[in-house]
Write a protein that holds these residues in place. Structure first.
Motif, short mmCIF file in Angstrom:
data_model
loop_
_atom_site.label_atom_id
_atom_site.label_comp_id
_atom_site.label_asym_id
_atom_site.label_seq_id
_atom_site.Cartn_x
_atom_site.Cartn_y
_atom_site.Cartn_z
N LYS A 1 0.84 -1.19 0.00
CA LYS A 1 0.00 0.00 0.00
C LYS A 1 0.88 1.24 0.00
N LEU A 2 0.43 2.27 -0.69
CA LEU A 2 1.18 3.51 -0.76
C LEU A 2 0.54 4.57 0.12
N GLY A 3 1.36 5.24 0.93
CA GLY A 3 0.90 6.39 1.68
C GLY A 3 0.94 7.63 0.81
N ARG A 4 0.55 8.77 1.40
CA ARG A 4 0.48 10.00 0.60
C ARG A 4 1.87 10.43 0.14
N GLY A 5 2.89 10.21 0.96
CA GLY A 5 4.25 10.54 0.54
C GLY A 5 4.72 9.67 -0.61
N GLN A 6 4.33 8.41 -0.58
CA GLN A 6 4.71 7.50 -1.67
C GLN A 6 3.98 7.85 -2.96
N VAL A 7 2.72 8.23 -2.85
CA VAL A 7 1.97 8.67 -4.03
C VAL A 7 2.64 9.90 -4.65
N LEU A 8 3.04 10.83 -3.80
CA LEU A 8 3.75 12.01 -4.29
C LEU A 8 5.04 11.60 -4.98
N GLY A 9 5.74 10.61 -4.39
CA GLY A 9 6.98 10.12 -5.00
C GLY A 9 6.76 9.55 -6.38
N VAL A 10 5.69 8.80 -6.54
CA VAL A 10 5.37 8.24 -7.86
C VAL A 10 5.11 9.36 -8.86
N LEU A 11 4.36 10.37 -8.45
CA LEU A 11 4.06 11.49 -9.35
C LEU A 11 5.33 12.24 -9.74
N ILE A 12 6.22 12.48 -8.77
CA ILE A 12 7.48 13.17 -9.07
C ILE A 12 8.33 12.31 -10.01
N GLY A 13 8.32 10.99 -9.79
CA GLY A 13 9.07 10.10 -10.67
C GLY A 13 8.56 10.15 -12.10
N ILE A 14 7.24 10.22 -12.26
CA ILE A 14 6.65 10.31 -13.60
C ILE A 14 7.05 11.63 -14.27
N ILE A 15 7.03 12.72 -13.49
CA ILE A 15 7.48 14.01 -14.03
C ILE A 15 8.94 13.91 -14.47
N GLY A 16 9.76 13.22 -13.65
CA GLY A 16 11.17 13.02 -14.00
C GLY A 16 11.33 12.29 -15.32
N VAL A 17 10.51 11.29 -15.56
CA VAL A 17 10.57 10.55 -16.83
C VAL A 17 10.27 11.48 -18.00
N VAL A 18 9.25 12.33 -17.84
CA VAL A 18 8.89 13.27 -18.91
C VAL A 18 10.06 14.22 -19.18
N VAL A 19 10.72 14.68 -18.11
CA VAL A 19 11.87 15.57 -18.29
C VAL A 19 13.01 14.85 -19.02
N SER B 1 3.89 14.21 9.09
CA SER B 1 2.51 13.73 9.24
C SER B 1 1.57 14.91 9.47
N ARG B 2 0.29 14.68 9.23
CA ARG B 2 -0.69 15.76 9.40
C ARG B 2 -0.74 16.23 10.84
N ASN B 3 -0.61 15.30 11.80
CA ASN B 3 -0.65 15.69 13.22
C ASN B 3 0.53 16.57 13.58
N VAL B 4 1.72 16.18 13.07
CA VAL B 4 2.91 16.98 13.34
C VAL B 4 2.77 18.37 12.73
N ALA B 5 2.28 18.42 11.48
CA ALA B 5 2.11 19.70 10.81
C ALA B 5 1.11 20.58 11.56
N ALA B 6 0.04 19.96 12.08
CA ALA B 6 -0.97 20.73 12.82
C ALA B 6 -0.39 21.28 14.11
N ARG B 7 0.40 20.45 14.82
CA ARG B 7 1.01 20.93 16.06
C ARG B 7 1.98 22.09 15.81
N GLU B 8 2.75 21.97 14.70
CA GLU B 8 3.68 23.03 14.36
C GLU B 8 2.94 24.33 14.04
#
Length: 319
Positions: free
Chosen positions: A131-149, A307-314
């Motif tokens: 299973k992919l978390g939100r960071g991993q999904v972002l990683g996949v998207l950045i990787g796809i952009i890298g391929v296009v570049v 994480s969202r909790n850490v970001a909210a606390r900050e």
């Protein structure tokens, strides 16, 4: 990985690095071999030689699990091995060898680094073994952009051999991603030794190549020492011993982590391409490679988003 003994962890790590070095150099060997044989003969010879190498190892060592048979007896297991022989060997080996007629060995090795991205997609969406978390999904998207570049679509006013070569490399990486996910879902949990596993994978691919010999291999050749040595190294090491290590790493680390061998292969491939073949890279190719690497680091959880909790606390603390 925490349950693996320390000595075993060290051995697996060394096998992982050995895979990266040998497979990184394989792009150089393919380019050299193409100076004397066709792309089909490159793929044909490496799978035949790899199958023979692994067959000899199995014949001598007779590896077994808990006293069981050397080779599996269930027909469905053999069918699964036929699938990964085609998807993980026959098709990608042909695609990479064909592509290197039009692209540099350095660029081919960079495209091989896309494998963790395609593996994450296949393991998650197609086979549902991870299973992919939100960071991993972002990683996949950045990787796809890298391929296009890397492809640099702004360069092409029409479809060229160079573009087709890059798409062939991308197709090969997709095949590898499919194979990692398929292996994890259907085969990696079965009681088969790593040596036997590698032999069945490569051996069946070699058998398929034998059947395809009239189409793929019956062409004139021009052999010299560099061509012969390149083909022997591709077969015995790159498609022989390295596949035993690959299965061991896959079982110890899982498909997505095992696929990160492609961190090592592009570095080796680019360095050898530049030093030995005097190849050059355009500005967008290493830039795209860095984006792919960043995407892989996120996908593999080497880098993590807060994480969202850490970001909210900050936000509360600073507010």
């Amino acid at each position: 990985m925490s349950d693996i003994p320390a000595a075993r962890k060290t051995l697996v790590t060394l096998q992982f690095l050995g895979m990266g070095l040998i497979w990184g150099a394989s792009f150089l060997f393919m380019k050299v071999a193409l100076g004397g044989v066709t792309f089909g003969q490159v793929a044909w010879s490496r799978l035949i030689l790899g199958g023979l190498t692994l067959g000899l190892i199995v014949l001598i060592s007779r590896p077994r699990v808990n006293g069981g048979p050397v080779l599996p007896r269930e027909p469905v297991v053999w069918l699964h091995f036929v699938v990964i022989a085609i998807s993980g060997c026959v098709i990608p080996h042909l695609l990479f060898a064909w592509a290197e007629q039009y692209v540099s060995s350095s660029l081919a090795s960079i495209y091989n680094a896309v494998t963790p991205i395609t593996t994450a997609l296949m393991a998650t969406l197609a086979f549902r073994v991870e299973k992919l978390g939100r960071g991993q999904v972002l990683g996949v998207l950045i990787g796809i952009i890298g391929v296009v570049v890397i492809i640099g679509p702004w360069q092409y006013a029409a479809v060229t051999g160079d573009l087709w070569g890059q798409l062939a490399c991308l197709g090969a990486a997709t095949c590898y991603g499919f194979t990692f996910g398929y292996t994890r879902k259907f085969l990696s949990g079965r009681p088969i030794t790593g040596t036997t596993f590698a032999f069945l994978n490569i051996g069946l691919a070699g058998a398929i190549m034998l059947v395809l010999t009239p189409v793929i291999a019956l062409h004139p050749v021009r052999l010299d020492l560099p061509v012969v040595l390149s083909l022997l190294t591709l077969g015995t090491l790159g498609t022989g011993f390295a596949y035993i290590w690959n299965i061991n790493v896959l079982r110890a680390w899982g498909p997505t982590n095992a696929s990160t061998v492609t961190y090592v292969t592009p570095v080796v491939g680019v360095v050898l391409g530049v030093l030995v073949l005097a190849e050059t890279l355009s500005w967008h190719e290493p830039l795209g490679a860095l984006l792919v690497l960043f995407g892989i680091l996120l996908t593999q959880k080497r880098l993590r988003l807060p994480s969202r909790n850490v970001a909210a606390r900050e936000a509360v603390r600073t507010g």
